[in-house]
Design a protein around this motif. Structure first.
Motif, mmCIF file in Angstrom:
data_model
loop_
_atom_site.group_PDB
_atom_site.id
_atom_site.type_symbol
_atom_site.label_atom_id
_atom_site.label_comp_id
_atom_site.label_asym_id
_atom_site.label_seq_id
_atom_site.Cartn_x
_atom_site.Cartn_y
_atom_site.Cartn_z
ATOM 1 N N ARG A 41 -2.134 8.546 -2.412
ATOM 2 C CA ARG A 41 -2.267 9.445 -1.377
ATOM 3 C C ARG A 41 -1.586 10.874 -1.695
ATOM 4 O O ARG A 41 -2.108 11.753 -0.990
ATOM 5 N N GLU A 194 0.004 5.213 5.142
ATOM 6 C CA GLU A 194 -1.690 5.566 5.388
ATOM 7 C C GLU A 194 -1.694 6.389 6.831
ATOM 8 O O GLU A 194 -2.429 7.229 7.046
ATOM 9 N N ASN A 198 -3.526 9.957 7.370
ATOM 10 C CA ASN A 198 -4.603 9.900 8.156
ATOM 11 C C ASN A 198 -4.665 11.250 9.291
ATOM 12 O O ASN A 198 -5.539 11.888 9.565
#
Length: 229
Positions: A41, A194, A198
């Motif tokens: 990420r 995450e 996001n």
């Protein structure tokens, strides 16, 4: 100006970046360990910044090209667009090495006099400048390597947008830049969760959509044109 075509070009710039980001994000599904996903990420954040800066630069450039293609006179566009189109002229008249030949020998180092002389010539030629065709240079859209809130505001201002009335989500930009710089400089060695990613992606997409909307509105409403009060 084919307004539908111009708006379609801007939409296209946003669409391909969004689709590519989805493709890159989908690669997470083949990564098994959560630790590796968090590391991956980090690369998504770097790409997210790249998409943000690239979209803004491309969208503003499309707007500039659309205005230039109209072959308008400077007197027919708003004050800020008019000023941006005179960038090279201002540089020329601000050139301190440019001296009035009438005083060049007798007063070669009188900078104040030569500056005044250039100002006189500028005023003398001003009516001609207003009747010249608008050609906004690409350099007006200068992201300065880091498209910080103040840099984005400068671009908006130069292109005649009411930047002080636009919510450009400064917190989102600063957060994105903070992540990008920390990752690039190696100070953020841990990955990104995450939830964390996001939230950032959602905010950046909202920001890019805001830029799309304000440019499209300017095109539809002919905001670049001079409108007498």
């Amino acid at each position: 100006m084919d307004k539908i075509d111009i708006i379609s070009q801007i939409e296209g710039e946003l669409t391909w970046r969004s689709e590519e980001l989805i493709f890159l994000k989908n690669q997470l599904s083949i990564i098994e360990k959560e630790e590796d996903k968090e590391r991956y990420r980090k690369s998504l954040v770097v790409m997210l910044y790249s998409y943000y800066e690239g979209f803004c630069k491309s969208a503003f450039q499309i707007y500039i090209n659309a205005i230039n293609s109209e072959n308008l006179k400077r007197k027919d566009v708003n004050l800020l667009i008019r000023t941006s189109s005179m960038h090279e002229i201002f540089l020329n008249y601000g050139n301190e090495s440019k001296k009035d030949s009438r005083f060049n020998k007798e007063l070669p180092d009188d900078s104040k006099l030569h500056k005044y002389s250039r100002q006189v010539v500028f005023i003398e030629e001003f009516a001609n400048f207003l009747n010249e065709t608008v050609n906004i240079p690409e350099g007006v859209v200068d992201t300065e390597s880091n498209l910080k809130p103040v840099v984005l505001k400068k671009i908006l201002y130069r292109l005649g947008f009411a930047f002080e009335e636009i919510d450009i989500s400064e917190n989102t930009i600063n957060k994105l830049l903070g992540y990008r710089n920390a990752i690039s400089h190696g100070s953020k060695k841990n990955g990104i969760s995450e939830e964390e990613y996001n939230k950032l992606e959602k905010d950046v997409k909202t920001l890019m959509d805001t830029i799309r909307i304000i440019i499209n509105k300017a095109i539809i409403s002919d905001d670049y044109l001079f409108k007498a009060q």
